[in-house]
Design an enzyme around this catalytic site. Structure first.
Site, short mmCIF file in Angstrom:
data_model
loop_
_atom_site.label_atom_id
_atom_site.label_comp_id
_atom_site.label_asym_id
_atom_site.label_seq_id
_atom_site.Cartn_x
_atom_site.Cartn_y
_atom_site.Cartn_z
N ASP A 115 -10.57 -37.07 -3.50
CA ASP A 115 -10.42 -37.58 -4.86
C ASP A 115 -11.22 -38.87 -5.05
O ASP A 115 -11.93 -39.05 -6.05
CB ASP A 115 -8.95 -37.79 -5.20
CG ASP A 115 -8.21 -38.59 -4.15
OD1 ASP A 115 -8.62 -38.55 -2.98
OD2 ASP A 115 -7.22 -39.26 -4.48
N MET B 28 -0.23 -34.33 9.05
CA MET B 28 -1.07 -35.14 8.14
C MET B 28 -0.90 -34.71 6.69
O MET B 28 -0.27 -33.69 6.41
CB MET B 28 -2.53 -34.99 8.52
CG MET B 28 -3.06 -36.10 9.37
SD MET B 28 -4.85 -35.96 9.50
CE MET B 28 -5.15 -37.30 10.64
N GLY B 29 -1.52 -35.47 5.84
CA GLY B 29 -1.49 -35.11 4.41
C GLY B 29 -1.41 -36.32 3.50
O GLY B 29 -1.27 -36.18 2.30
N GLY C 32 -12.46 -38.02 5.64
CA GLY C 32 -12.10 -37.27 6.85
C GLY C 32 -12.73 -35.88 6.87
O GLY C 32 -12.93 -35.28 5.82
N ILE D 47 -8.31 -31.82 3.78
CA ILE D 47 -7.25 -30.97 4.35
C ILE D 47 -5.93 -31.24 3.63
O ILE D 47 -5.04 -30.41 3.63
CB ILE D 47 -7.06 -31.21 5.86
CG1 ILE D 47 -6.65 -32.65 6.17
CG2 ILE D 47 -8.29 -30.81 6.63
CD1 ILE D 47 -6.02 -32.82 7.53
N ASP D 48 -5.80 -32.43 3.00
CA ASP D 48 -4.52 -32.82 2.40
C ASP D 48 -4.13 -31.91 1.23
O ASP D 48 -2.96 -31.88 0.84
CB ASP D 48 -4.58 -34.27 1.90
CG ASP D 48 -4.87 -35.24 3.02
OD1 ASP D 48 -4.78 -34.82 4.19
OD2 ASP D 48 -5.18 -36.41 2.73
#
Ligand code: FBP
Length: 700
Positions: free
Chosen positions: A200, A279-280, A106, A227-228
């Site tokens: 990751d 999100m996350g 993303g 962004i997470d």
């Protein structure tokens, strides 16, 4: 007739003012492009070298040692300035290179500055160096779809959000064929180095590529993006090497800005509860940061729910000398009750509005849902491992998937060794709402991850909350507190003595600014009964209109608006922190490449401190790997970092929760983070969680 003549369409469109205000290049854009990010001191020298920093160490996973033998025994490398390079270093540093860069996963604000930092560093070292951008993510590497970057392209995207310049994709280079094709691409382009900007999973992929491409002399460098905020790296002694991935700050600030505006609206119009899913994925880092930024009335943190102990159930079980497994961890029903408690307690002081923040991955921490996610992941992975057609292609329609699950449940009755899906699982699964079932059965991403963004978590919880609130309303527990002043005024207007009726109608008439209707009064009829029982109405008398008005005002209507914050914040232009962070990451990437490193992730230490203390480093990726269950198999991956419930940031949020809930008379203690300000002074120039978590730790 008007004195002004209407302009003809052509004249209007050619008008200078129309052209100015509709131009796609505006002053904000020009300001952003012009901004020169801060550059760490080490990059101001003629060139840089790398120093092995043996203060940091890792425990190696046996499987990682086996699978990544040539890149596992590396330590942390610190980038240092070299102002008087010897000939060999100068030659190696300044040789012309071919470098490829790819975005993976993303988008995250700041990606373009990784490119501009890399570009500026590489071109300063040697203007002949070529940089290729792979189009549409890892597919571009596999298919050799590239664009050679130019100064104009790079300049056009400086300090801008998105990954628009070269796009992104989620393909994983995970089969021997994809690996071979990628290798061929690198050969065709004569690449010296491949830079993978990703999360990751993509950095995991970078390590495998580094190992694979080592014999070809192609270096592979990863960059921590998402962004997470779930890439956070520390060594075995807890020294922080990468405090946060890039993009997190911007996304959190964008979500917080929008959510704080919602609160401003809610507290003005006082009629809506806003349910905000953010999100996350699995981790609740973004929700935690949003809580700190906005002081939302309620913020769920998934990691906190996993640790939940139901004291009441525990005690009851102890008394009966039994164990109640439902007492450990949160159930969906219990969670909805926790939310209802907050709503009810605010209503009691007249606040039937507010903001709830829900992390999109919260379901991962709810017992019964986690079990479904794991079981379905295994079923889908097993199916794919034994059939030629993918599970989702084989069963494109939801009903077909359900039918397949039903058959598995039947099989479990005949074959006792088959335990993954039994009839009880099937019955429970069929009991949940259809849209939720569809979400749980949706396609996993290329890395085998459950796609939380596709599940309407907010809707699931909201359904349960609404049902329970209706029950509480019937029990007279969910009611709106009436201000004493308003009650007195309303009754006085009709010539009634407020004290005469107060005791009969309210349970706390002797105390408090907000009066709570007795819980036995749940209708005009029960109100009438209460007044008669109190001797306040004769048999032929009706309830006075002023009392009916007060009763009606105490009956809450639970009105909600649901929102999803994700793609918008992900596409935001980066904060100054993310601009500076990513630009320096780009320079770090080049230093790692120019000094021959591979299998490394570029990072900046001391991010939580002032820019002047930032230290660019390379973190070896292979030592970060461990075995994890993916697509039903154990695979080597970088561990995702989730919210640490012992961290400063979480402990602060936990202790301020009551205050932010605002279940007391008077204004709430809300916070206005304001919109993202790129220029000018801003009190907050980096994530609050980062600042809090660095307290009590000495920079090294
Ligand atoms: P990355 O992990 O690739 O950075 O993606 C982050 C994220 O925005 C998650 O927060 C979200 O769950 C997911 O991507 C959404 O994926 P998609 O873009 O495929 O809808």
């Amino acid at each position: 007739m008007s004195e002004k003549q209407a302009l003809g369409l052509e004249e209007l469109l050619n008008h200078a003012e129309v052209q100015r205000v509709t131009a796609s290049v505006n002053l904000e854009l020009l300001d952003r492009r012009k901004y020169k990010p801060f550059l760490a001191e080490v990059f101001s020298g003629q060139c840089t070298t790398l120093v092995n920093d043996d203060r940091f160490g890792f425990e190696l996973d046996k499987e990682a040692v086996k699978q990544l033998p040539d890149i596992i025994n590396k330590g942390v490398l610190t980038v240092v300035a070299e102002n008087e390079p010897d000939d060999a270093l100068a030659k190696a540093y300044r040789k012309p290179r071919h470098i490829g860069i790819v975005f993976s996963g993303g988008p995250a604000p700041g990606g373009h500055n990784v490119i501009s930092g890399l570009w500026d560093a590489a071109k300063r070292a040697n203007p002949e160096t070529k940089i290729y951008g792979f189009i549409l993510g890892p597919d571009g590497v596999i298919e050799n779809e590239t664009v050679e970057l130019t100064a104009d392209m790079v300049d056009a995207y400086r300090n801008l959000g998105g990954f628009t310049m070269i796009k992104t994709g989620r393909t994983k280079i995970d089969t021997p064929r994809k690996m071979a094709l990628s290798r061929e691409t690198c050969k065709k382009l004569g690449l010296d180095a491949l830079v993978i900007v990703g999360g990751d999973d993509s950095n995991t992929n970078a390590a495998f590529l580094a190992q694979e491409l080592l014999p070809d002399g192609v270096q592979v460098i990863g960059v921590p993006k998402t962004i997470d905020g779930d890439i956070q790296v520390s060594d075995t002694q807890g020294h922080v090497l990468c405090a946060i991935s890039f993009g997190f700050h911007t996304a959190a600030r964008a979500f917080a800005s929008a959510i704080s505006s919602l609160y401003t609206d809610a507290s003005s119009d006082v009629k809506y509860w806003h349910i905000c899913k953010v999100m996350g994925r699995v981790a609740s880092h973004l929700a935690l940061e949003v809580a700190l930024q906005t002081h939302a009335n309620m913020t769920l943190i998934g990691e906190d729910l996993a640790d939940y102990l139901d004291e009441r159930r525990l005690k009851a079980a102890q008394q009966h000398n039994t164990v109640d497994y439902n007492a450990y961890g949160m159930t969906l029903r219990h969670l909805s009750r926790v939310i209802c408690d907050g709503i009810v307690s605010r209503a009691a002081v007249g606040k039937n509005y507010g903001v709830v923040v829900i992390p999109e991955g919260v379901l991962e921490f709810i017992n019964e849902i986690q079990v479904f996610i794991i079981k379905l992941n295994t079923i889908i992975a097993d199916y794919n491992a034994t059939h030629d057609v993918d599970f989702h292609k084989a069963f494109p329609v939801h009903d077909d998937k359900l039918e397949y699950l039903r058959r598995l449940a039947q099989r479990s009755m005949m074959d006792k060794s088959f335990t993954v899906w039994n009839t009880r699982d099937n019955d429970l699964f069929n009991d949940i709402p259809e849209f939720f079932r569809e979400g749980l059965l949706s396609e996993r991403d290329a890395h085998g991850n459950f796609q939380f963004s596709l599940v309407e978590t907010d809707k699931v919880l909201l359904g349960l909350v609404k049902n329970y609130l209706n029950i509480l309303k019937d029990q007279g527990i969910y009611r709106l507190g009436i201000s004493r002043k308003h009650y007195t005024k309303t009754l006085a207007r009709e010539g009634l003595d407020p004290d005469t009726f107060g005791e009969a109608v309210f349970e706390n008439y002797q105390q408090g600014d907000f009066l709570l209707r007795r819980s036995s009064i749940i209708s005009i009829k029960t109100l009438e009964n209460a007044l008669r029982a109190g001797g306040l109405l004769d048999s032929d008398q009706r309830v006075p209109p002023a009392i009916i008005k007060i009763y009606n005002e105490s009956v809450p209507d639970f009105k909600t608006q649901t929102h999803f914050y994700g793609y918008d914040g992900r596409g935001n232009d980066p904060t100054r922190f993310d601009c500076n962070y990513t630009y320096n990451l780009g320079w770090t990437v080049f230093s790692l490449i120019a000094n021959g490193a591979t299998g490394m992730m570029a990072a900046i230490r001391n991010l939580e401190h002032d820019f002047s203390s930032w230290v660019p480093i390379g973190i070896p990726i292979a030592p970060l790997m461990h075995l994890e269950e993916r697509k039903g198999r154990l695979e080597l991956v970088i561990e995702k970092s989730i919210v640490d419930v012992e961290s400063n940031a979480f402990r602060v949020v936990k202790s301020l929760r009551e205050d932010w809930l605002g279940a007391r008379p008077g204004e709430d203690n809300s916070r206005r983070p304001g919109p993202i300000r790129f220029m000018g002074k801003s009190e907050e120039d980096r994530p609050i969680t980062l600042k809090l978590n660095s307290l009590g730790k000495k920079p090294i």
